[in-house]
Design a protein around this motif. Structure first.
Motif, PDB file in Angstrom:
ATOM      1  N   GLU A 179     -11.962  47.454 -71.765  1.00 31.02           N
ATOM      2  CA  GLU A 179     -11.344  48.612 -72.426  1.00 31.02           C
ATOM      3  C   GLU A 179     -12.177  49.062 -73.615  1.00 31.02           C
ATOM      4  OE1 GLU A 179      -7.162  49.950 -74.625  1.00 31.02           O
ATOM      5  OE2 GLU A 179      -7.465  47.871 -73.996  1.00 31.02           O
ATOM      6  N   ILE A 180     -12.604  48.080 -74.438  1.00 27.32           N
ATOM      7  CA  ILE A 180     -13.398  48.419 -75.621  1.00 27.32           C
ATOM      8  C   ILE A 180     -14.752  48.988 -75.203  1.00 27.32           C
ATOM      9  CG2 ILE A 180     -14.506  47.466 -77.676  1.00 27.32           C
ATOM     10  CD1 ILE A 180     -12.305  45.330 -77.716  1.00 27.32           C
ATOM     11  N   ILE A 181     -15.399  48.350 -74.234  1.00 27.21           N
ATOM     12  CA  ILE A 181     -16.714  48.804 -73.770  1.00 27.21           C
ATOM     13  C   ILE A 181     -16.640  50.226 -73.226  1.00 27.21           C
ATOM     14  CG2 ILE A 181     -18.486  48.442 -72.019  1.00 27.21           C
ATOM     15  CD1 ILE A 181     -17.962  45.412 -72.362  1.00 27.21           C
ATOM     16  N   ASN A 182     -15.619  50.491 -72.424  1.00 29.67           N
ATOM     17  CA  ASN A 182     -15.500  51.813 -71.802  1.00 29.67           C
ATOM     18  C   ASN A 182     -15.177  52.906 -72.817  1.00 29.67           C
ATOM     19  OD1 ASN A 182     -16.038  50.888 -69.209  1.00 29.67           O
ATOM     20  ND2 ASN A 182     -13.890  50.398 -68.798  1.00 29.67           N
ATOM     21  N   LYS A 183     -14.330  52.600 -73.781  1.00 29.60           N
ATOM     22  CA  LYS A 183     -13.927  53.626 -74.731  1.00 29.60           C
ATOM     23  C   LYS A 183     -14.986  53.866 -75.809  1.00 29.60           C
ATOM     24  CE  LYS A 183      -8.961  53.612 -74.142  1.00 29.60           C
ATOM     25  NZ  LYS A 183      -7.629  53.631 -74.807  1.00 29.60           N
ATOM     26  N   MET A 184     -15.661  52.791 -76.223  1.00 35.01           N
ATOM     27  CA  MET A 184     -16.716  52.956 -77.208  1.00 35.01           C
ATOM     28  C   MET A 184     -18.075  53.210 -76.574  1.00 35.01           C
ATOM     29  SD  MET A 184     -16.027  50.260 -80.293  1.00 35.01           S
ATOM     30  CE  MET A 184     -14.485  50.234 -81.207  1.00 35.01           C
ATOM     31  N   LYS A 185     -18.121  53.014 -75.247  1.00 35.19           N
ATOM     32  CA  LYS A 185     -19.372  53.218 -74.499  1.00 35.19           C
ATOM     33  C   LYS A 185     -20.514  52.388 -75.092  1.00 35.19           C
ATOM     34  CE  LYS A 185     -18.131  57.852 -72.969  1.00 35.19           C
ATOM     35  NZ  LYS A 185     -16.743  57.790 -73.458  1.00 35.19           N
ATOM     36  N   THR A 186     -20.196  51.086 -75.329  1.00 34.83           N
ATOM     37  CA  THR A 186     -21.206  50.185 -75.889  1.00 34.83           C
ATOM     38  C   THR A 186     -22.062  49.584 -74.783  1.00 34.83           C
ATOM     39  OG1 THR A 186     -19.605  48.367 -75.803  1.00 34.83           O
ATOM     40  CG2 THR A 186     -19.793  49.602 -77.868  1.00 34.83           C
ATOM     41  N   GLY A 220     -13.543  53.035 -84.169  1.00 34.29           N
ATOM     42  CA  GLY A 220     -14.828  52.814 -83.523  1.00 34.29           C
ATOM     43  C   GLY A 220     -15.249  53.995 -82.660  1.00 34.29           C
ATOM     44  N   GLU A 221     -14.298  54.552 -81.907  1.00 32.90           N
ATOM     45  CA  GLU A 221     -14.600  55.708 -81.057  1.00 32.90           C
ATOM     46  C   GLU A 221     -15.093  56.888 -81.886  1.00 32.90           C
ATOM     47  OE1 GLU A 221     -11.957  56.356 -77.337  1.00 32.90           O
ATOM     48  OE2 GLU A 221     -10.627  55.472 -78.845  1.00 32.90           O
ATOM     49  N   GLU A 222     -14.387  57.187 -82.967  1.00 33.56           N
ATOM     50  CA  GLU A 222     -14.725  58.348 -83.788  1.00 33.56           C
ATOM     51  C   GLU A 222     -16.074  58.178 -84.479  1.00 33.56           C
ATOM     52  OE1 GLU A 222     -14.768  61.934 -85.583  1.00 33.56           O
ATOM     53  OE2 GLU A 222     -13.403  61.241 -84.006  1.00 33.56           O
ATOM     54  N   LEU A 223     -16.337  56.998 -85.043  1.00 33.57           N
ATOM     55  CA  LEU A 223     -17.595  56.795 -85.757  1.00 33.57           C
ATOM     56  C   LEU A 223     -18.791  56.777 -84.805  1.00 33.57           C
ATOM     57  CD1 LEU A 223     -16.574  54.190 -88.500  1.00 33.57           C
ATOM     58  CD2 LEU A 223     -16.792  56.683 -88.679  1.00 33.57           C
ATOM     59  N   LEU A 224     -18.616  56.201 -83.615  1.00 33.57           N
ATOM     60  CA  LEU A 224     -19.716  56.233 -82.652  1.00 33.57           C
ATOM     61  C   LEU A 224     -19.940  57.649 -82.127  1.00 33.57           C
ATOM     62  CD1 LEU A 224     -19.306  52.945 -80.575  1.00 33.57           C
ATOM     63  CD2 LEU A 224     -21.074  53.524 -82.235  1.00 33.57           C
ATOM     64  N   ARG A 225     -18.865  58.410 -82.030  1.00 37.17           N
ATOM     65  CA  ARG A 225     -19.000  59.812 -81.633  1.00 37.17           C
ATOM     66  C   ARG A 225     -19.833  60.571 -82.674  1.00 37.17           C
ATOM     67  NH1 ARG A 225     -13.928  60.972 -81.444  1.00 37.17           N
ATOM     68  NH2 ARG A 225     -13.680  60.190 -79.315  1.00 37.17           N
ATOM     69  N   ALA A 226     -19.580  60.276 -83.945  1.00 38.06           N
ATOM     70  CA  ALA A 226     -20.339  60.927 -85.019  1.00 38.06           C
ATOM     71  C   ALA A 226     -21.809  60.507 -84.969  1.00 38.06           C
ATOM     72  CB  ALA A 226     -19.733  60.560 -86.376  1.00 38.06           C
ATOM     73  N   ALA A 227     -22.051  59.217 -84.699  1.00 43.38           N
ATOM     74  CA  ALA A 227     -23.430  58.719 -84.632  1.00 43.38           C
ATOM     75  C   ALA A 227     -24.178  59.341 -83.463  1.00 43.38           C
ATOM     76  CB  ALA A 227     -23.421  57.201 -84.507  1.00 43.38           C
ATOM     77  N   ARG A 228     -23.519  59.480 -82.322  1.00 42.57           N
ATOM     78  CA  ARG A 228     -24.189  60.026 -81.136  1.00 42.57           C
ATOM     79  C   ARG A 228     -24.395  61.537 -81.236  1.00 42.57           C
ATOM     80  NH1 ARG A 228     -20.786  55.777 -78.032  1.00 42.57           N
ATOM     81  NH2 ARG A 228     -22.380  54.254 -77.416  1.00 42.57           N
ATOM     82  N   HIS A 229     -23.654  62.153 -82.131  1.00 39.68           N
ATOM     83  CA  HIS A 229     -23.902  63.571 -82.382  1.00 39.68           C
ATOM     84  C   HIS A 229     -25.274  63.745 -83.020  1.00 39.68           C
ATOM     85  CE1 HIS A 229     -22.928  67.772 -83.147  1.00 39.68           C
ATOM     86  NE2 HIS A 229     -23.398  67.623 -84.376  1.00 39.68           N
ATOM     87  N   THR A 267     -22.193  56.725 -91.324  1.00 39.08           N
ATOM     88  CA  THR A 267     -22.580  56.444 -89.944  1.00 39.08           C
ATOM     89  C   THR A 267     -23.642  57.422 -89.456  1.00 39.08           C
ATOM     90  OG1 THR A 267     -20.355  55.583 -89.494  1.00 39.08           O
ATOM     91  CG2 THR A 267     -21.711  56.161 -87.594  1.00 39.08           C
ATOM     92  N   ARG A 268     -23.483  58.696 -89.789  1.00 40.32           N
ATOM     93  CA  ARG A 268     -24.485  59.695 -89.384  1.00 40.32           C
ATOM     94  C   ARG A 268     -25.830  59.424 -90.067  1.00 40.32           C
ATOM     95  NH1 ARG A 268     -19.867  62.919 -89.958  1.00 40.32           N
ATOM     96  NH2 ARG A 268     -20.505  63.552 -92.072  1.00 40.32           N
ATOM     97  N   ASP A 269     -25.787  59.040 -91.337  1.00 34.21           N
ATOM     98  CA  ASP A 269     -27.026  58.713 -92.053  1.00 34.21           C
ATOM     99  C   ASP A 269     -27.741  57.540 -91.391  1.00 34.21           C
ATOM    100  OD1 ASP A 269     -26.538  60.734 -93.835  1.00 34.21           O
ATOM    101  OD2 ASP A 269     -25.772  59.421 -95.436  1.00 34.21           O
ATOM    102  N   MET A 270     -26.971  56.522 -91.003  1.00 30.27           N
ATOM    103  CA  MET A 270     -27.578  55.357 -90.357  1.00 30.27           C
ATOM    104  C   MET A 270     -28.166  55.722 -88.991  1.00 30.27           C
ATOM    105  SD  MET A 270     -27.400  52.871 -92.479  1.00 30.27           S
ATOM    106  CE  MET A 270     -27.659  54.164 -93.723  1.00 30.27           C
ATOM    107  N   ALA A 271     -27.500  56.645 -88.297  1.00 31.66           N
ATOM    108  CA  ALA A 271     -27.995  57.060 -86.983  1.00 31.66           C
ATOM    109  C   ALA A 271     -29.304  57.830 -87.098  1.00 31.66           C
ATOM    110  CB  ALA A 271     -26.937  57.912 -86.280  1.00 31.66           C
ATOM    111  N   GLN A 272     -29.514  58.478 -88.232  1.00 32.70           N
ATOM    112  CA  GLN A 272     -30.788  59.161 -88.456  1.00 32.70           C
ATOM    113  C   GLN A 272     -31.924  58.164 -88.688  1.00 32.70           C
ATOM    114  OE1 GLN A 272     -29.923  61.821 -91.729  1.00 32.70           O
ATOM    115  NE2 GLN A 272     -29.520  63.543 -90.339  1.00 32.70           N
ATOM    116  N   LEU A 273     -31.573  57.000 -89.243  1.00 34.29           N
ATOM    117  CA  LEU A 273     -32.588  56.013 -89.592  1.00 34.29           C
ATOM    118  C   LEU A 273     -32.891  55.030 -88.468  1.00 34.29           C
ATOM    119  CD1 LEU A 273     -31.392  55.147 -93.225  1.00 34.29           C
ATOM    120  CD2 LEU A 273     -33.387  56.518 -92.587  1.00 34.29           C
ATOM    121  N   PHE A 274     -31.875  54.705 -87.668  1.00 32.38           N
ATOM    122  CA  PHE A 274     -32.027  53.636 -86.682  1.00 32.38           C
ATOM    123  C   PHE A 274     -31.736  54.132 -85.267  1.00 32.38           C
ATOM    124  CE2 PHE A 274     -30.700  51.632 -90.696  1.00 32.38           C
ATOM    125  CZ  PHE A 274     -31.781  50.803 -90.912  1.00 32.38           C
TER     126      PHE A 274
END
Length: 204
Positions: free
Chosen positions: A197-204, A167-176, A144-151
């Motif tokens: 609930e999903i939108i608020n917790k994942m902040k999509t 989903g929360e944890e992986l998006l947290r890693a991507a936003r880091h 996920t972090r690698d993809m966040a560097q590319l996109f």
């Protein structure tokens, strides 16, 4: 009451539960399975808006399990199921109508054949936390972090069937890696409350 009397009371309660509750539960599961199979067959072969497959060329329904060793003959592949060689059997991934924010692999969705299967991917079992499967969490976190560097943006397919804590944890890693990551997510839970609930917790 004595220990013997307590034992008799417990046995009577269990017997009563089995007599009235279990048959109803089993009947409900069987009814759902039949409904799901009929619906699948109609969509695959009959409905005008369906897949329009041809009878005899493909199975009536998709298999829920996958054996990664594709070099085996069909008879030997079936033998793996019969022997319970579970390390070689993978559960296919998929989605459910109505949606769920829980892990489908720990629910009754597969038992009731409510999962619409993707035959080209398998289900990953993350568990309740990283401690349940450290390698998987670490591997997917790095991916996920690698993809966040590319996109600059992600699209989360089948988001409503993704375990929320994953989903929360992986998006947290991507936003880091990319704090202003743009995220869109596929949601059709049928419930505005669940969607929020999903939108608020994942902040999509």
């Amino acid at each position: 009451p004595s220990a013997s009397e307590q034992k008799s009371q417990i046995e009577a309660a269990i017997s009563q539960f089995n007599e009235y509750k279990v048959p109803a539960v089993v009947q409900d599961i069987l009814s759902r399975v039949i409904k799901a199979v009929v619906g699948t067959v109609k969509y695959r072969f009959i409905d005008g808006h369906g897949a329009k497959l041809t009878f005899g060329n493909v199975p009536l329904v998709d298999r829920y399990f996958h054996i990664s060793d594709t070099t085996l003959e069909e008879e030997k592949r079936l033998d793996i199921y019969n022997k319970g060689d579970t390390q070689r059997i993978k559960t296919c991934n998929g989605w459910t109508t109505g949606g769920s924010i829980s892990d489908m692999s720990t629910t009754m969705a597969y038992t009731k054949r409510e999962v619409v299967i993707w035959g080209d991917s398998v289900k990953l079992r993350y568990g309740n936390s990283r401690e349940d499967s450290p390698w998987l969490w670490d591997y997917m976190g790095k991916y996920t972090r690698d993809m966040a560097q590319l996109f600059h943006g992600f699209r989360i397919d089948n988001c409503h069937n993704t375990p929320l804590h994953v989903g929360e944890e992986l998006l947290r890693a991507a936003r880091h890696v990319r704090p202003h990551l743009y995220v869109v997510a596929e949601l059709f839970t049928g419930s505005e409350e669940r969607d929020c609930e999903i939108i608020n917790k994942m902040k999509t």
